[in-house]
Design an enzyme around this catalytic site. Structure first.
Site, PDB file in Angstrom:
ATOM      1  N   MET A 178     -32.604  -3.113 -11.819  1.00 29.93           N
ATOM      2  CA  MET A 178     -33.138  -4.471 -11.969  1.00 29.93           C
ATOM      3  C   MET A 178     -32.169  -5.456 -11.324  1.00 29.93           C
ATOM      4  O   MET A 178     -32.149  -6.640 -11.664  1.00 29.93           O
ATOM      5  CB  MET A 178     -33.353  -4.793 -13.443  1.00 29.93           C
ATOM      6  CG  MET A 178     -34.389  -3.851 -14.079  1.00 29.93           C
ATOM      7  SD  MET A 178     -35.206  -4.549 -15.508  1.00 29.93           S
ATOM      8  CE  MET A 178     -33.864  -4.700 -16.644  1.00 29.93           C
ATOM      9  N   LEU A 221     -26.170  -5.798  -9.684  1.00 25.99           N
ATOM     10  CA  LEU A 221     -25.519  -4.489  -9.553  1.00 25.99           C
ATOM     11  C   LEU A 221     -24.032  -4.549  -9.900  1.00 25.99           C
ATOM     12  O   LEU A 221     -23.336  -5.490  -9.544  1.00 25.99           O
ATOM     13  CB  LEU A 221     -25.697  -3.967  -8.120  1.00 25.99           C
ATOM     14  CG  LEU A 221     -27.149  -3.852  -7.641  1.00 25.99           C
ATOM     15  CD1 LEU A 221     -27.204  -3.345  -6.207  1.00 25.99           C
ATOM     16  CD2 LEU A 221     -27.985  -2.958  -8.551  1.00 25.99           C
ATOM     17  N   GLY A 261     -21.325   0.547 -12.432  1.00 21.08           N
ATOM     18  CA  GLY A 261     -22.163   1.637 -12.955  1.00 21.08           C
ATOM     19  C   GLY A 261     -23.245   1.984 -11.938  1.00 21.08           C
ATOM     20  O   GLY A 261     -23.470   3.161 -11.614  1.00 21.08           O
ATOM     21  N   HIS A 262     -23.910   0.942 -11.422  1.00 25.44           N
ATOM     22  CA  HIS A 262     -24.930   1.183 -10.383  1.00 25.44           C
ATOM     23  C   HIS A 262     -24.279   1.816  -9.149  1.00 25.44           C
ATOM     24  O   HIS A 262     -24.841   2.715  -8.528  1.00 25.44           O
ATOM     25  CB  HIS A 262     -25.585  -0.137  -9.942  1.00 25.44           C
ATOM     26  CG  HIS A 262     -26.414  -0.791 -10.997  1.00 25.44           C
ATOM     27  ND1 HIS A 262     -26.095  -2.013 -11.532  1.00 25.44           N
ATOM     28  CD2 HIS A 262     -27.554  -0.399 -11.595  1.00 25.44           C
ATOM     29  CE1 HIS A 262     -27.013  -2.346 -12.420  1.00 25.44           C
ATOM     30  NE2 HIS A 262     -27.914  -1.391 -12.482  1.00 25.44           N
ATOM     31  N   GLU A 318     -26.153   7.242 -18.025  1.00 24.89           N
ATOM     32  CA  GLU A 318     -26.192   7.685 -19.425  1.00 24.89           C
ATOM     33  C   GLU A 318     -25.953   6.540 -20.412  1.00 24.89           C
ATOM     34  O   GLU A 318     -26.097   6.732 -21.606  1.00 24.89           O
ATOM     35  CB  GLU A 318     -25.150   8.788 -19.653  1.00 24.89           C
ATOM     36  CG  GLU A 318     -25.599  10.121 -19.117  1.00 24.89           C
ATOM     37  CD  GLU A 318     -24.685  11.260 -19.538  1.00 24.89           C
ATOM     38  OE1 GLU A 318     -23.593  10.990 -20.064  1.00 24.89           O
ATOM     39  OE2 GLU A 318     -25.077  12.417 -19.313  1.00 24.89           O
ATOM     40  N   SER A 327     -22.507  -3.179 -17.754  1.00 19.02           N
ATOM     41  CA  SER A 327     -23.901  -3.575 -17.953  1.00 19.02           C
ATOM     42  C   SER A 327     -24.114  -4.908 -17.259  1.00 19.02           C
ATOM     43  O   SER A 327     -23.206  -5.748 -17.218  1.00 19.02           O
ATOM     44  CB  SER A 327     -24.176  -3.733 -19.452  1.00 19.02           C
ATOM     45  OG  SER A 327     -25.339  -4.493 -19.657  1.00 19.02           O
TER      46      SER A 327
HETATM   47  O1  PAF Z   1     -32.263   0.697 -16.357  1.00 20.12           O
HETATM   48  C1  PAF Z   1     -32.858  -0.187 -15.728  1.00 20.12           C
HETATM   49  O2  PAF Z   1     -32.278  -0.956 -14.974  1.00 20.12           O
HETATM   50  C2  PAF Z   1     -34.352  -0.348 -15.910  1.00 20.12           C
HETATM   51  O3  PAF Z   1     -34.753  -0.062 -17.198  1.00 20.12           O
HETATM   52  C3  PAF Z   1     -35.183   0.465 -14.887  1.00 20.12           C
HETATM   53  C4  PAF Z   1     -34.973   1.961 -15.060  1.00 20.12           C
HETATM   54  C5  PAF Z   1     -34.815   0.060 -13.477  1.00 20.12           C
HETATM   55  C6  PAF Z   1     -36.681   0.175 -15.087  1.00 20.12           C
HETATM   56  O4  PAF Z   1     -36.977  -1.158 -14.927  1.00 20.12           O
END
Ligand code: PAF
Length: 254
Positions: free
Chosen positions: A31, A34, A37-38, A149, A186
Site C-alpha cells: 500500500m 515503503l 520491511g518492504h 511475517e 510498519s
Molecule cells: O500488507 C499490506 O500492505 C496490504 O494488506 C496488502 C497485502 C497490500 C493488501 O492491500
C-alpha cells in the site's frame, strides 16, 4: 527504469507478450509508504525472479474507518526512488475505479482465522484484504508473491485462499524487519509522535519477553497502551495495541 502500469488492460497485454510470457514473475503487493520491511521483500523478489512487479494500492475496503484510510501515509515520490534503486521492473499503480469496477459487490470471505486476533477487532478488514489480493494475483499472474511475517495472520489467510482457489502461485513469507529498538517496521510508524515512537519499543520488548500473556497485557496497560489483544496461537505470540490513534501489531515465534 521501473515502468509504471496503471491499467489492468495494459498489464494483461504485457503479461501475454513475448517478453514476459515465459518469464518467472515475482510480485510484492503493497500500500506504498515503503520502508525497510518492504525493501527486504522486494530485494528477495528481484533476486529470485526474471521479472519483478510491485503494486501500490491503498485499498479502502480493508480500512475500518475512512479517517484511518485518509491518514494512511502516502510517499509516492520516495517509493518510486526506492523501486528504481532496487531495480524493480514494473510498478502496478491502479486507481480505485480500476480495481473496484464492481464497487466491491463481489467479495472473498474466510470463516475461521479471519474472525480471531485482528479480525475480531477490525470487522471486515480481512474481507477487504483477501478481496484485493485475489484481484491483484489474478491480474498480475505471478509465479511467486512475497508477504511479511509482521502481518502473520494476513499471510496465513492469503496462503489459505490461494490453496482454496487453486491459484498457481507460491506464497513466500519473510521475517519481520525491526528498527534498532525492536519495533517492527510498519508504514504506520511515521504517524507516531516523537515521544510515542520512543515509548512504542515497549511493545516488542514485552512481546518477546518470558512473561505470560496476562502479565504482558497488564504491563502494557499500566504503561498507557490500549491493548486489543495479546494471544498465543500455534507456537506464536500475537499482539495489537494502540498508542494514541495509531494501531500497531506484531508477533513473535515462541
Ligand atoms: O500488507 C499490506 O500492505 C496490504 O494488506 C496488502 C497485502 C497490500 C493488501 O492491500
Amino acid at each position: 527504469m521501473t515502468k509504471i502500469i496503471r491499467t489492468v488492460k495494459e498489464w494483461k497485454q504485457l503479461r501475454k507478450s513475448k517478453g514476459l510470457v515465459e518469464k518467472r514473475i515475482g510480485f510484492v503487493p503493497t500500500m506504498g509508504a515503503l520502508h525497510k520491511g518492504h525493501a527486504s521483500l522486494i530485494k528477495k523478489c528481484v533476486s529470485e525472479n526474471d521479472v519483478s512487479v510491485v503494486s501500490i494500492f491503498v485499498n479502502p475496503t480493508q480500512f475500518n474507518q475512512t479517517e484511518d484510510f485518509e491518514r494512511y501515509p502516502k510517499t509516492l515520490e520516495d517509493d518510486l526512488k526506492l523501486l528504481e534503486k532496487l531495480k524493480v521492473d514494473f510498478l502496478f499503480f491502479p486507481d480505485y475505479e480500476e480495481i473496484y469496477k464492481d464497487n466491491f459487490r463481489y467479495r472473498i470471505f474466510e470463516n475461521e482465522l479471519s474472525k480471531i486476533l485482528c479480525g475480531a477487532f477490525r470487522l471486515g478488514h480481512f474481507e477487504g484484504v483477501l478481496t484485493v489480493v485475489f484481484k491483484l494475483l489474478n491480474i498480475i499472474q505471478p509465479d511467486r508473491a512475497y508477504f511479511g511475517e509482521k502481518d502473520y495472520q494476513q499471510y496465513k489467510l492469503i496462503e489459505g485462499m490461494c490453496k482454496a482457489f487453486f491459484f498457481d502461485v507460491e506464497i513466500i513469507p519473510l521475517s519481520t524487519v525491526r528498527e534498532a529498538d525492536g519495533l517492527a517496521m510498519s508504514s504506520r510508524n511515521i504517524l507516531l509522535a516523537k515521544e510515542e515512537r520512543i515509548y512504542a519499543a515497549n511493545f516488542p520488548r514485552l512481546l518477546m519477553s518470558e512473561k505470560s500473556t496476562e502479565e504482558i497485557e497488564k504491563e502494557l496497560n499500566s504503561l498507557g497502551f490500549k491493548v486489543d489483544y495479546i494471544t498465543e496461537l500455534n507456537g506464536r505470540r500475537f499482539g495489537a495495541v494502540h498508542i494514541g490513534n495509531v494501531r500497531l501489531i506484531d508477533n513473535v515465534k515462541l
